[in-house]
Scaffold this motif. Structure first.
Motif, PDB file in Angstrom:
ATOM      1  N   VAL A  73       0.858  -1.182   0.000  1.00  0.00           N
ATOM      2  CA  VAL A  73       0.000   0.000   0.000  1.00  0.00           C
ATOM      3  C   VAL A  73       0.894   1.232   0.000  1.00  0.00           C
ATOM      4  O   VAL A  73       1.891   1.282   0.739  1.00  0.00           O
ATOM      5  CB  VAL A  73      -0.967   0.010   1.211  1.00  0.00           C
ATOM      6  CG1 VAL A  73      -0.206  -0.079   2.524  1.00  0.00           C
ATOM      7  CG2 VAL A  73      -1.860   1.234   1.174  1.00  0.00           C
ATOM      8  N   ASP A  74       0.554   2.233  -0.824  1.00  0.00           N
ATOM      9  CA  ASP A  74       1.388   3.431  -0.930  1.00  0.00           C
ATOM     10  C   ASP A  74       0.555   4.554  -1.532  1.00  0.00           C
ATOM     11  O   ASP A  74      -0.350   4.313  -2.340  1.00  0.00           O
ATOM     12  CB  ASP A  74       2.602   3.141  -1.807  1.00  0.00           C
ATOM     13  CG  ASP A  74       3.640   4.254  -1.756  1.00  0.00           C
ATOM     14  OD1 ASP A  74       3.555   5.088  -0.821  1.00  0.00           O
ATOM     15  OD2 ASP A  74       4.515   4.302  -2.639  1.00  0.00           O
ATOM     16  N   ASP A  75       0.872   5.810  -1.125  1.00  0.00           N
ATOM     17  CA  ASP A  75       0.198   6.975  -1.700  1.00  0.00           C
ATOM     18  C   ASP A  75       1.172   7.894  -2.433  1.00  0.00           C
ATOM     19  O   ASP A  75       0.806   8.996  -2.853  1.00  0.00           O
ATOM     20  CB  ASP A  75      -0.563   7.762  -0.621  1.00  0.00           C
ATOM     21  CG  ASP A  75       0.375   8.338   0.436  1.00  0.00           C
ATOM     22  OD1 ASP A  75       1.596   8.090   0.364  1.00  0.00           O
ATOM     23  OD2 ASP A  75      -0.122   9.029   1.347  1.00  0.00           O
ATOM     24  N   GLN A 110      -8.558  -1.878   3.729  1.00  0.00           N
ATOM     25  CA  GLN A 110      -7.672  -0.764   4.054  1.00  0.00           C
ATOM     26  C   GLN A 110      -8.302   0.045   5.175  1.00  0.00           C
ATOM     27  O   GLN A 110      -9.463   0.427   5.104  1.00  0.00           O
ATOM     28  CB  GLN A 110      -7.424   0.146   2.850  1.00  0.00           C
ATOM     29  CG  GLN A 110      -6.514   1.327   3.175  1.00  0.00           C
ATOM     30  CD  GLN A 110      -6.498   2.393   2.098  1.00  0.00           C
ATOM     31  OE1 GLN A 110      -7.135   2.227   1.050  1.00  0.00           O
ATOM     32  NE2 GLN A 110      -5.791   3.488   2.331  1.00  0.00           N
ATOM     33  N   TYR A 119      -4.375   6.297  -2.587  1.00  0.00           N
ATOM     34  CA  TYR A 119      -3.693   5.080  -2.165  1.00  0.00           C
ATOM     35  C   TYR A 119      -3.869   3.986  -3.227  1.00  0.00           C
ATOM     36  O   TYR A 119      -4.958   3.825  -3.794  1.00  0.00           O
ATOM     37  CB  TYR A 119      -4.250   4.574  -0.839  1.00  0.00           C
ATOM     38  CG  TYR A 119      -3.917   5.430   0.352  1.00  0.00           C
ATOM     39  CD1 TYR A 119      -2.724   5.273   1.042  1.00  0.00           C
ATOM     40  CD2 TYR A 119      -4.815   6.399   0.804  1.00  0.00           C
ATOM     41  CE1 TYR A 119      -2.425   6.062   2.150  1.00  0.00           C
ATOM     42  CE2 TYR A 119      -4.525   7.191   1.906  1.00  0.00           C
ATOM     43  CZ  TYR A 119      -3.330   7.015   2.573  1.00  0.00           C
ATOM     44  OH  TYR A 119      -3.042   7.792   3.662  1.00  0.00           O
TER      45      TYR A 119
END
Length: 228
Positions: A48-50, A82, A63
């Protein structure tokens, strides 16, 4: 008639001793049925990453969650979730994601080596003044499971977290300054005491000086009045 006792004796011996058995067969243990190995469970990975490292109130974050099947069998009906912590409000979720109890959830199937990507958009709101980072957690759970198979987390620095290191450095600098001032004071005091002792040693007491010797004129006068 004599054969009957001989046959009877041989028959009795065979009954008591039993049939001949191969020693190798007698020593070999009786094989037991082997237990069937249980199939391995699902093997998944998740990220998970933004794309950011720092955020503040009013920012919109996108995200991306990616789940991949690393196992050798297809995994059906995987629950992907999430979390939406305090200070983060969901704006939208793709692929039919549902928001409930502070989290967004999806359902998906993954073949061997396949991956699925999910996207959410969330807005940063007011956060506690002492909160340093804004973190979200993504997990994948197998069908009917109560515990996630795999989880990942991502966090962004908040304004309070950015100010904290500076405040800590200021406090450390103050301590260093105070320590340096104390050291200088101790050194100065020591120098003053040492100088005062040296002065006292230079001024000797009166009795330490030797008696004054008679001058030449005094010697002459003494010789003039002396009587041979």
């Amino acid at each position: 008639m004599r054969r009957i006792p001989v046959l009877a004796t041989a028959l009795a011996a065979w009954v008591l001793v039993g049939p001949a058995v191969d020693p190798a067969q007698a020593a070999a243990p009786t094989p037991k049925p082997s237990a069937s190995a249980s199939p391995p469970g699902p093997l998944l990975s998740i990220t998970v990453d933004d794309g950011r490292t720092e955020v503040s109130a009013g920012d919109e974050l996108t995200y991306r969650l990616t789940v991949r099947n690393l196992g050798a069998t297809t995994v059906a009906d995987i629950k992907v979730s999430q979390s939406m912590p305090t200070g983060l409000t969901l704006v939208s979720a793709d692929r039919g994601g549902k928001a409930r109890d502070g989290a967004v959830t999806w359902a998906t199937d993954l073949k061997v080596g396949q991956e699925s990507t999910f996207t959410t958009v969330a807005r940063v709101g007011e956060t506690p003044k002492d909160l340093l980072r804004l973190a979200t957690v993504a997990c994948a759970t197998a069908k009917g499971g109560t515990k996630p198979l795999v989880c990942a987390t991502h966090s962004d620095l908040l304004p309070a977290g950015a100010v904290a290191p500076a405040a800590e450095d200021t406090g450390t600098s103050w301590l260093w300054s105070a320590g340096a001032a104390a050291a200088l004071l101790i050194i100065g005091l020591g120098a003053f005491v040492l100088r005062h002792r040296n002065r006292r040693r230079r001024v000797a007491p009166a009795h330490a000086y030797p008696a004054s010797r008679p001058t030449e004129s005094t010697d002459r006068m003494a010789g003039a009045v002396s009587v041979d």
